[in-house]
Design a protein around this motif. Structure first.
Motif, PDB file in Angstrom:
ATOM      1  N   LEU A 273     -41.992 -36.497 -36.729  1.00 24.99           N
ATOM      2  CA  LEU A 273     -43.002 -36.307 -37.787  1.00 24.99           C
ATOM      3  C   LEU A 273     -44.138 -37.582 -37.850  1.00 24.99           C
ATOM      4  O   LEU A 273     -44.973 -37.585 -37.603  1.00 24.99           O
ATOM      5  N   CYS A 274     -43.375 -38.757 -37.908  1.00 25.88           N
ATOM      6  CA  CYS A 274     -44.242 -40.086 -38.092  1.00 25.88           C
ATOM      7  C   CYS A 274     -44.895 -40.244 -36.551  1.00 25.88           C
ATOM      8  O   CYS A 274     -46.134 -40.817 -36.393  1.00 25.88           O
ATOM      9  N   ALA A 275     -44.223 -39.701 -35.677  1.00 25.84           N
ATOM     10  CA  ALA A 275     -44.980 -39.678 -34.151  1.00 25.84           C
ATOM     11  C   ALA A 275     -46.186 -38.673 -34.345  1.00 25.84           C
ATOM     12  O   ALA A 275     -47.261 -39.263 -33.653  1.00 25.84           O
ATOM     13  N   TRP A 276     -46.165 -37.662 -34.916  1.00 26.62           N
ATOM     14  CA  TRP A 276     -47.170 -36.851 -35.068  1.00 26.62           C
ATOM     15  C   TRP A 276     -48.342 -37.136 -35.652  1.00 26.62           C
ATOM     16  O   TRP A 276     -49.546 -37.274 -35.401  1.00 26.62           O
ATOM     17  N   PHE A 277     -47.909 -37.952 -36.859  1.00 23.81           N
ATOM     18  CA  PHE A 277     -48.996 -38.431 -37.809  1.00 23.81           C
ATOM     19  C   PHE A 277     -49.851 -39.657 -36.946  1.00 23.81           C
ATOM     20  O   PHE A 277     -50.951 -39.665 -37.237  1.00 23.81           O
ATOM     21  N   GLN A 278     -49.055 -40.348 -36.189  1.00 22.50           N
ATOM     22  CA  GLN A 278     -49.482 -41.382 -35.568  1.00 22.50           C
ATOM     23  C   GLN A 278     -50.129 -41.157 -34.224  1.00 22.50           C
ATOM     24  O   GLN A 278     -50.335 -41.907 -33.300  1.00 22.50           O
ATOM     25  N   CYS A 279     -50.229 -39.662 -33.859  1.00 20.64           N
ATOM     26  CA  CYS A 279     -50.904 -39.396 -32.449  1.00 20.64           C
ATOM     27  C   CYS A 279     -49.975 -39.993 -31.248  1.00 20.64           C
ATOM     28  O   CYS A 279     -50.728 -40.586 -30.240  1.00 20.64           O
ATOM     29  N   ARG A 280     -48.783 -40.026 -31.371  1.00 25.40           N
ATOM     30  CA  ARG A 280     -47.710 -40.321 -30.167  1.00 25.40           C
ATOM     31  C   ARG A 280     -46.653 -39.352 -30.115  1.00 25.40           C
ATOM     32  O   ARG A 280     -46.287 -38.471 -30.905  1.00 25.40           O
ATOM     33  N   LEU A 281     -45.800 -39.505 -28.908  1.00 28.27           N
ATOM     34  CA  LEU A 281     -44.825 -38.534 -28.887  1.00 28.27           C
ATOM     35  C   LEU A 281     -43.298 -38.665 -29.520  1.00 28.27           C
ATOM     36  O   LEU A 281     -42.713 -37.739 -29.755  1.00 28.27           O
ATOM     37  N   GLY A 282     -42.920 -39.989 -29.927  1.00 31.47           N
ATOM     38  CA  GLY A 282     -41.571 -40.139 -30.533  1.00 31.47           C
ATOM     39  C   GLY A 282     -40.714 -40.119 -29.415  1.00 31.47           C
ATOM     40  O   GLY A 282     -41.007 -40.163 -28.148  1.00 31.47           O
ATOM     41  N   PRO A 283     -39.358 -39.940 -30.171  1.00 28.84           N
ATOM     42  CA  PRO A 283     -38.448 -39.781 -28.957  1.00 28.84           C
ATOM     43  C   PRO A 283     -38.450 -38.919 -27.922  1.00 28.84           C
ATOM     44  O   PRO A 283     -38.590 -37.546 -28.201  1.00 28.84           O
TER      45      PRO A 283
END
Length: 358
Positions: free
Chosen positions: A54-64
């Motif tokens: 979710l935080c990756a989505w908020f910050q426009c990145r992929l995450g794990p």
């Protein structure tokens, strides 16, 4: 609506058919304990990945996105890493209290977790004062945090523990009053009774403006109670290294880590129980066809979807607002939330007495 008590009664009768009574109860307690631990650990692993995505989505990145397909096994890899890490023995600490603190935190969240209503007949036990029990056992966690900060013999951990104690004790008042507001509307402290009272409509709709105010205050206070941003003063990395669990490593640190995420689920689950009907499907009076369609969705699915949605809102808070100062945090509670909550409780009682609720 699906009734899971049919399954639990069948298991009980099956065990009682070839076991004495005391052994039947013992085996059932073991099964319940194993089930709680299994669901507890799986939920914690899911929530770690859930927040990262979710935080990756908020910050426009992929995450794990490395371990397993789409990074789904990243939390499992982190779990094994924590399990095999060395437990570092520190000098000048109170060894007994230092080792006891993480277990108090995990026990508090486990006890609160055990009374959550996952579906009709799908909870460990339904007390007639279930909500009171839930509030009581959830308050034990602050003892573990205070012990962790004090026993570590470290100024950073002590400051973090003192902040956490002040914060959690303060915001428990707002949580308690918000819960009491909805208990007044339900007319019972039984968890099952509160859910069944929402058969003809969720309390967020039936309780008018006081229910909405109670929900907003509960979500703010619940975020503070779980020490999550923007209320994460007890473990402010820029000031206190890691706060009250600075000196912990390995599985002991893992206990604090798991408890934080499970407390997030518990806060969301209680909000779903009090305001959105728990496992109760969405029913609209007079819309019989619509209500029958809603009843086909299992109560377990309803509860999980509601809890996950509310958890996403709390995670959204963390990745949107900057961290508050300690004076701002306490002023928000004592100068604003607590007085509003007291007035809101009186307003809810007036609505109930005058019969203005749906």
């Amino acid at each position: 609506m699906q009734d899971f008590s049919i399954i639990t009664n069948w298991i009980h009768n099956l065990l009682a058919s070839f076991m004495p009574g005391w052994l039947t109860v013992t085996v059932e307690c073991l099964l319940v304990g194993v089930g709680l631990l299994l669901v507890y650990s799986v939920l914690a692993l899911f929530y770690i990945l859930y927040e990262r995505k979710l935080c990756a989505w908020f910050q426009c990145r992929l995450g794990p996105n490395r371990v397993g397909p789409w990074g789904l096994l990243q939390s499992v890899a982190d779990m094994f890493k924590i399990l095999i890490k060395e437990l570092i023995e520190l000098k000048h600490v109170d060894r007994f209290l230092f080792a006891l603190a993480p277990y108090l935190v995990i026990i508090a969240s486990m006890l609160a977790f055990s009374v959550m209503p996952w579906g009709r007949g799908l909870q460990v036990v339904d007390f007639n004062i279930g909500i009171f029990f839930l509030l009581a056992v959830s308050s034990i966690g602050v003892l573990g945090i205070l012990l962790a900060g004090w026993s570590s013999n470290n100024k950073f951990t002590l400051i973090g523990a003192m902040r956490s104690g002040a914060q959690m004790v303060s915001y428990e008042l707002s949580i308690g009053l918000s819960v009491l507001t909805m208990v007044c509307l339900a007319g019972t402290m039984s968890v099952e009774g509160i859910v069944m009272a929402q058969y003809d409509g969720w309390f967020i709709f039936k309780g008018h403006i006081p229910a909405i105010i109670a929900f907003v205050i509960y979500m703010i206070a619940g975020t503070a109670e779980t020490n999550r941003g923007p209320f994460d003063l007890p473990e402010a990395e820029s000031e206190l290294t890691a706060g009250y669990h600075t000196e912990y490593s390995g599985i002991h640190f893992g206990f604090f880590y798991l408890a934080e995420y499970l407390n997030l689920f518990i806060v969301s689950g209680v909000a779903a129980l009090l305001f959105f009907g728990g496992w109760m499907p969405l029913h609209v009076p007079g819309w019989e066809g619509f209500n029958e369609v809603m009843d086909y969705i299992p109560g377990l699915v309803w509860f999980i979807l509601k809890a996950f949605t509310l958890s996403a809102i709390i995670i959204w808070f963390k990745w949107t607002f900057p961290r508050l100062r300690i004076d701002q945090l306490l002023s928000l509670e004592w100068k604003y939330l607590l007085p509003i909550n007291l007035v809101n409780l009186v307003l809810m009682v007036a609505i109930i007495v005058l019969g203005w609720h749906f």
